[in-house]
Write a protein that holds these residues in place. Structure first.
Motif, PDB file in Angstrom:
ATOM      1  N   ALA A 209       0.806  -1.224   0.000  1.00 32.92           N
ATOM      2  CA  ALA A 209       0.000   0.000   0.000  1.00 32.92           C
ATOM      3  C   ALA A 209       0.839   1.274   0.000  1.00 32.92           C
ATOM      4  N   GLY A 210       2.162   1.144   0.168  1.00 33.46           N
ATOM      5  CA  GLY A 210       3.029   2.313   0.144  1.00 33.46           C
ATOM      6  C   GLY A 210       2.829   3.242   1.327  1.00 33.46           C
ATOM      7  N   VAL A 211       2.479   2.691   2.502  1.00 31.20           N
ATOM      8  CA  VAL A 211       2.232   3.514   3.690  1.00 31.20           C
ATOM      9  C   VAL A 211       3.028   2.954   4.870  1.00 31.20           C
ATOM     10  N   ASP A 212       3.139   3.740   5.924  1.00 32.17           N
ATOM     11  CA  ASP A 212       3.733   3.299   7.177  1.00 32.17           C
ATOM     12  C   ASP A 212       2.697   2.413   7.878  1.00 32.17           C
ATOM     13  N   VAL A 213       2.970   1.115   7.932  1.00 30.95           N
ATOM     14  CA  VAL A 213       1.996   0.159   8.469  1.00 30.95           C
ATOM     15  C   VAL A 213       1.628   0.501   9.910  1.00 30.95           C
ATOM     16  N   PHE A 214       2.637   0.819  10.740  1.00 32.88           N
ATOM     17  CA  PHE A 214       2.367   1.161  12.135  1.00 32.88           C
ATOM     18  C   PHE A 214       1.383   2.324  12.222  1.00 32.88           C
ATOM     19  N   GLU A 215       1.668   3.397  11.477  1.00 29.18           N
ATOM     20  CA  GLU A 215       0.826   4.595  11.570  1.00 29.18           C
ATOM     21  C   GLU A 215      -0.609   4.325  11.135  1.00 29.18           C
ATOM     22  N   GLU A 216      -0.768   3.633  10.013  1.00 27.94           N
ATOM     23  CA  GLU A 216      -2.118   3.452   9.472  1.00 27.94           C
ATOM     24  C   GLU A 216      -2.954   2.483  10.302  1.00 27.94           C
ATOM     25  N   VAL A 217      -2.337   1.400  10.790  1.00 28.66           N
ATOM     26  CA  VAL A 217      -3.090   0.473  11.647  1.00 28.66           C
ATOM     27  C   VAL A 217      -3.410   1.150  12.981  1.00 28.66           C
ATOM     28  N   PHE A 218      -2.454   1.932  13.485  1.00 30.86           N
ATOM     29  CA  PHE A 218      -2.675   2.690  14.720  1.00 30.86           C
ATOM     30  C   PHE A 218      -3.886   3.619  14.550  1.00 30.86           C
ATOM     31  N   LYS A 219      -3.963   4.316  13.427  1.00 29.14           N
ATOM     32  CA  LYS A 219      -5.107   5.215  13.174  1.00 29.14           C
ATOM     33  C   LYS A 219      -6.425   4.444  13.155  1.00 29.14           C
ATOM     34  N   LEU A 220      -6.407   3.282  12.524  1.00 28.38           N
ATOM     35  CA  LEU A 220      -7.643   2.499  12.422  1.00 28.38           C
ATOM     36  C   LEU A 220      -8.092   1.984  13.787  1.00 28.38           C
ATOM     37  N   ILE A 221      -7.137   1.480  14.587  1.00 26.39           N
ATOM     38  CA  ILE A 221      -7.484   0.996  15.932  1.00 26.39           C
ATOM     39  C   ILE A 221      -7.994   2.153  16.794  1.00 26.39           C
ATOM     40  N   PHE A 222      -7.316   3.290  16.714  1.00 32.47           N
ATOM     41  CA  PHE A 222      -7.694   4.496  17.437  1.00 32.47           C
ATOM     42  C   PHE A 222      -9.125   4.913  17.087  1.00 32.47           C
ATOM     43  N   THR A 223      -9.430   4.890  15.777  1.00 39.66           N
ATOM     44  CA  THR A 223     -10.759   5.285  15.291  1.00 39.66           C
ATOM     45  C   THR A 223     -11.829   4.300  15.735  1.00 39.66           C
ATOM     46  N   LYS A 224     -11.502   3.018  15.645  1.00 41.46           N
ATOM     47  CA  LYS A 224     -12.487   2.001  16.026  1.00 41.46           C
ATOM     48  C   LYS A 224     -12.757   2.015  17.531  1.00 41.46           C
ATOM     49  N   LEU A 225     -11.730   2.276  18.322  1.00 40.05           N
ATOM     50  CA  LEU A 225     -11.928   2.391  19.770  1.00 40.05           C
ATOM     51  C   LEU A 225     -12.917   3.518  20.083  1.00 40.05           C
ATOM     52  N   TYR A 226     -12.764   4.636  19.386  1.00 39.03           N
ATOM     53  CA  TYR A 226     -13.686   5.758  19.590  1.00 39.03           C
ATOM     54  C   TYR A 226     -15.117   5.350  19.220  1.00 39.03           C
ATOM     55  N   ASP A 227     -15.257   4.660  18.086  1.00 40.00           N
ATOM     56  CA  ASP A 227     -16.586   4.246  17.622  1.00 40.00           C
ATOM     57  C   ASP A 227     -17.253   3.321  18.643  1.00 40.00           C
ATOM     58  N   GLU A 228     -16.481   2.368  19.168  1.00 45.52           N
ATOM     59  CA  GLU A 228     -17.027   1.445  20.173  1.00 45.52           C
ATOM     60  C   GLU A 228     -17.385   2.177  21.469  1.00 45.52           C
ATOM     61  N   LEU A 229     -16.545   3.126  21.868  1.00 41.34           N
ATOM     62  CA  LEU A 229     -16.819   3.875  23.091  1.00 41.34           C
ATOM     63  C   LEU A 229     -18.144   4.629  22.975  1.00 41.34           C
ATOM     64  N   GLU A 230     -18.340   5.294  21.823  1.00 43.76           N
ATOM     65  CA  GLU A 230     -19.567   6.064  21.622  1.00 43.76           C
ATOM     66  C   GLU A 230     -20.800   5.160  21.664  1.00 43.76           C
ATOM     67  N   SER A 231     -20.686   3.984  21.075  1.00 43.71           N
ATOM     68  CA  SER A 231     -21.840   3.072  21.042  1.00 43.71           C
ATOM     69  C   SER A 231     -22.053   2.350  22.366  1.00 43.71           C
ATOM     70  N   ILE A 276      -5.960   9.743   7.340  1.00 42.38           N
ATOM     71  CA  ILE A 276      -5.751   8.338   6.985  1.00 42.38           C
ATOM     72  C   ILE A 276      -5.178   8.305   5.567  1.00 42.38           C
ATOM     73  N   MET A 277      -4.003   7.688   5.409  1.00 45.61           N
ATOM     74  CA  MET A 277      -3.272   7.739   4.137  1.00 45.61           C
ATOM     75  C   MET A 277      -3.572   6.556   3.221  1.00 45.61           C
ATOM     76  N   LEU A 278      -4.289   5.561   3.691  1.00 46.06           N
ATOM     77  CA  LEU A 278      -4.622   4.413   2.836  1.00 46.06           C
ATOM     78  C   LEU A 278      -5.520   4.849   1.684  1.00 46.06           C
ATOM     79  N   SER A 279      -5.360   4.233   0.528  1.00 45.74           N
ATOM     80  CA  SER A 279      -6.275   4.503  -0.586  1.00 45.74           C
ATOM     81  C   SER A 279      -7.664   3.994  -0.230  1.00 45.74           C
TER      82      SER A 279
END
Length: 661
Positions: A209-231, A276-279
C-alpha cells in the motif's frame, strides 16, 4: 471407540456445536482389519457413500452439515471435489455451493483443512478467481474466515455467508449496534487474535500500500476504539466503523470523519491535521477485516496484543526494550498492592502495561467499595468520578521512544476517559528535561501531565528526586550508556573500585534512577537480566540496592517469557526503601524467592493457553483466554501461585503495604 478417535487425533472443533458433532458421529462406522487396526469411514452428506474419515474430511463433513442445516442450502446445489481449471492444470475445491439462478456457476467455495493446519487461504482465493465465485470460506474446525471477492486483487472479510434465502447485500447492509458486535465478535466466533488479523491485512493489502503500516493500523485501531466507546455509552447508536455496502470513496469519507472525531476527544496522539493515508480500496479491505472485532473488553488485552506486535515491528526491540507480558505485570501489581491514595509511576513505560493494570487494580478496589460489578465492557463504560480522579492525579508514565509514548497515551486516555500523565522524556538524562519542556510542540501535548509531575518533586526546582509511593518498570536491557555527562550523575556509574566507567549498562543506571523516584518507604518492582543477581562482577550493584532498601522478593521468570523478542533470562526484583516508619532498617531479614515453573509461551514465543481435559480452552468470566502460568490465581480458574505465596509471606513479615486478614 469413535470418541477415542476424536480424542487421539487431538481435534479442535470449536467452530462446531455438540449437536453438529453428534450428527456426524452417527454417520461414522468403524472397521477392524485382520491385524487388529481400526479404520473409520463416514457416509458423505453429498456423495451418499462411505469415504475414509481423515482429519480434513472430518472438518469437511461438519461444514457440509452446517451448510445444509444452518444455512438451508439444498443438497443438489452443493458439490464436493469440484474440478477447477488453471490452464491445462486442474485442481479440486473441497466444497462448492452453486448460484440459485445460474445453477452451474460457483457462488461459495469452501476450503477446509485439518484441525492443526493454517494454510490454504491463497489456494481458496485462487479458486474464487478462477471460477468467479464471489464468496469464499476457509476453516480448519478451530478458526474460520469469510471473504467477499471484490476483484482479483482484493478479498474483503465479511461477518458470515448468506443463508439460502438471503443475498450477500443483506449481510453487508445490516446495521449493527454494540450488542451485535458483542454477539458476533470475530475474536470469539472465529477464534482469532487482533494480531492474526493485522498479519492477514499486511499480507493481503498493507505490504503493497506504500504507507507506514504502524501509523495506518494505529489510526484504524484508534478510530475504532472511539466508535465502540460512543456506542457503548449510547446502546442504540449504530456503529460507524463498518462497511454497510458503501462505495470505497463514501466509506473513506466516513472513516476519515470518525478519525477526526476521535482526535478531538483524545488529543495529543496524532498531529493536528493527520489523515488516513490508505487509498479508498485498501481502506475498504482493512475496515472489513477489523469491523467485526470488539476491541474494548474488561482489561484492554485485545489492543495490548496488537500494539505489542506493531511496536516490535517498529524497532522497539533494537533498543533493548521489550513488552512485559500482562500476566507478569499483574503478578507485580498484586504483590505490591497499590491503593487509590498512592502515586505510581513507570519510568520505561512501553505500551503502559504497568500503569494501566495498576489502574484496573485500584479501580476494582473502588468498585468493590461501591458494590459495582465489573462488566466485560468495563474499559469503555463511564466510571465513578473517583476512578477518573485517580488516573488524573496519581498515575504517571515516562518513555523515551516517541511511538511507545503515543501508544501509552492512547491506552491511558481511553482508560482514564481523556486524562493521562504519559510524558515523552529520557528518564536517565533528567538534567536536560528543562530544555525539553521549553519546546512549544512538546508543551502543547504534555504540559498538563508535566505540571502534575512537578508537584511530586522532592525539591521544587530539581528533577533529580521524586516522592512516589510505587514504581514498576521493565527498563531496557540491551545497549550501554556511553555519555560521560550522564554516567557521572550516578553512583552506579562507578565500578566496584569507585571509578567512573566509560560505559555502563542502561539497566544498571535505571536501578539508581528508579530508587530516586521513590519516597522513603516507597516500593518498587523492576525486571532485570538474571546476571545482575548472579554475576560476581555485579556484587557492587547488589550492595548498593541492599544499602538503600529492603529486598522483599526475587521472582525468576521462565526463559520463554520475553520470546520471540529475546531469550534473555530475567528476574523481577521487589524492594522497599528504608524508612523509620514504613520500613525500619534491619541488618538481617528473610527474602522471598520463587521461580516460575510454567513457561507461559512455547519456544516460538506463542502463548500457551489453559485448556480443560477435553482440550477446549478455559475462559475467564469475561470470555478471555487464560495464559497457562503459575504467577497467580486467575479468578479462581487456576491454582494459587507465586503472588499468593508472597502475600502470605508479607503478612507474616508485617510489611506495610499488605492488608490484614
Amino acid at each position: 471407540m469413535i470418541d477415542n478417535f476424536f480424542k487421539d487425533k487431538n481435534f479442535n472443533l470449536e467452530q462446531f456445536t455438540d449437536k453438529e458433532i453428534l450428527a456426524l458421529k452417527n454417520r461414522i462406522t468403524e472397521k477392524t482389519t485382520k491385524t487388529g487396526k481400526i479404520s473409520y469411514n463416514i457416509k458423505c452428506f453429498i456423495r451418499e457413500k462411505n469415504v475414509a474419515l481423515k482429519p480434513e474430511e472430518l472438518v469437511r463433513q461438519l461444514y457440509l452439515y452446517k451448510l445444509i442445516h444452518d444455512y438451508d442450502y439444498p443438497v443438489n446445489q452443493i458439490a464436493v471435489e469440484y474440478s477447477v481449471s488453471f490452464g491445462r492444470e486442474k485442481k479440486r475445491a473441497d466444497i462448492v455451493v452453486f448460484d440459485k439462478q445460474n445453477t452451474t456457476a460457483p457462488y461459495i467455495i469452501v476450503e477446509v483443512k485439518k484441525a492443526k493446519l493454517k494454510d490454504g487461504k491463497e489456494q481458496l482465493k485462487s479458486y474464487c478467481n478462477a471460477t468467479g465465485a464471489p464468496i469464499g470460506v476457509w476453516t480448519n474446525g478451530k478458526q474460520i474466515s469469510f471473504y467477499n471477492r471484490k476483484d482479483p486483487n482484493y478479498f474483503e472479510d465479511i461477518p458470515n455467508i448468506p443463508k439460502y434465502t438471503e443475498k450477500l447485500s443483506d449481510i453487508l447492509s445490516e446495521r449493527w449496534n454494540i450488542a451485535d458486535l458483542i454477539q458476533n465478535d470475530k475474536l470469539v466466533t472465529e477464534r482469532k487474535s487482533l494480531k492474526d488479523l493485522i498479519l492477514e491485512m499486511e499480507d493481503e493489502v498493507l505490504a503493497n500500500a506504500g504507507v507506514d503500516v504502524f501509523e495506518e493500523v494505529f489510526k484504524l485501531i484508534f478510530t475504532k476504539l472511539y466508535d465502540e466507546l460512543e456506542s457503548t455509552r449510547n446502546k442504540t447508536r449504530h456503529l460507524s466503523f463498518r462497511n454497510y455496502g458503501d462505495t470505497d470513496t463514501e466509506l473513506k469519507d466516513r472513516i476519515q470523519q470518525l478519525f477526526v472525531n476521535a482526535q478531538n476527544k483524545w488529543e495529543g496522539v496524532f498531529e493536528e491535521n493527520a489523515k488516513i493515508m490508505l487509498s479508498s480500496s485498501h481502506l475498504s479491505v482493512c475496515v472489513s477485516s477489523l469491523q467485526d472485532v470488539k476491541l474494548f473488553n474488561s482489561n484492554l488485552d485485545v489492543v495490548d496484543d496488537a500494539f505489542e506486535y506493531l511496536m516490535s515491528k517498529s524497532s522497539k526491540g533494537e533498543k533493548g526494550q521489550y513488552f512485559t507480558p500482562r500476566y507478569v505485570i499483574d503478578m507485580c501489581v498484586k504483590m505490591l498492592n497499590p491503593t487509590k491514595d498512592e502515586t505510581m509511576i513507570d519510568t520505561a513505560s512501553g505500551s503502559c502495561g504497568f500503569p494501566v493494570h495498576t489502574m484496573f487494580h485500584v479501580w476494582k478496589q473502588i468498585l468493590d467499595e461501591k458494590g459495582i460489578k465489573q462488566s466485560h465492557l468495563f474499559t469503555a463504560e463511564e466510571k465513578p468520578t473517583e476512578c477518573e480522579d485517580y488516573v488524573k492525579s496519581k498515575v504517571f508514565a515516562i518513555d523515551f521512544d516517541e511511538k511507545a509514548v503515543r501508544v501509552s497515551r492512547t491506552l491511558n486516555l481511553i482508560a482514564g476517559d481523556g486524562q493521562t500523565n504519559v510524558l515523552h522524556l529520557n528518564t536517565l538524562d533528567y538534567e536536560r528535561w528543562d530544555e525539553t519542556v521549553q519546546q512549544e510542540e512538546w508543551t502543547d501535548t504534555y504540559n498538563q501531565g508535566w505540571k502534575r509531575l512537578k508537584k511530586l518533586r522532592q525539591s521544587k526546582n530539581s528533577n533529580y528526586a521524586f516522592q512516589f509511593d510505587v514504581l514498576m518498570a521493565n527498563p531496557p536491557f540491551a545497549g550501554d550508556i556511553k555519555e560521560s555527562r550522564i554516567i557521572t550523575k550516578f553512583e552506579l556509574g562507578k565500578n566496584a573500585k569507585g571509578k567512573y566507567q566509560t560505559k555502563v549498562g542502561r539497566d544498571i543506571l535505571f536501578i539508581e534512577r528508579n530508587l530516586n523516584f521513590l519516597k522513603p518507604g516507597g516500593r518498587m518492582a523492576v525486571v532485570l537480566p538474571q546476571g545482575r543477581f548472579n554475576n560476581s562482577s555485579d556484587k557492587y550493584i547488589r550492595d548498593y540496592i541492599a544499602e538503600h532498601c529492603r529486598i522483599l522478593a526475587v521472582v525468576g521468570l521462565h526463559g520463554n517469557v520475553f520470546k520471540p523478542h529475546t531469550g534473555t533470562k530475567t528476574s523481577v526484583l521487589f524492594v522497599q526503601k528504608w524508612d523509620d516508619e514504613l520500613c525500619p532498617k534491619v541488618e538481617d531479614y528473610p527474602i522471598f524467592f520463587a521461580t516460575m515453573q510454567e513457561p507461559s509461551k512455547d519456544n516460538s514465543g506463542d502463548k500457551i493457553y489453559l485448556k480443560d481435559e477435553n482440550g477446549s480452552p478455559i475462559l475467564d468470566e469475561h470470555g478471555h483466554l487464560i495464559v497457562k502460568h503459575d504467577l497467580y490465581n486467575h479468578d479462581g480458574k487456576t491454582q494459587d501461585g507465586i503472588a499468593e505465596a508472597f502475600i502470605e509471606f508479607a503478612k507474616k513479615e508485617k510489611l506495610s503495604f499488605v492488608g490484614k486478614d
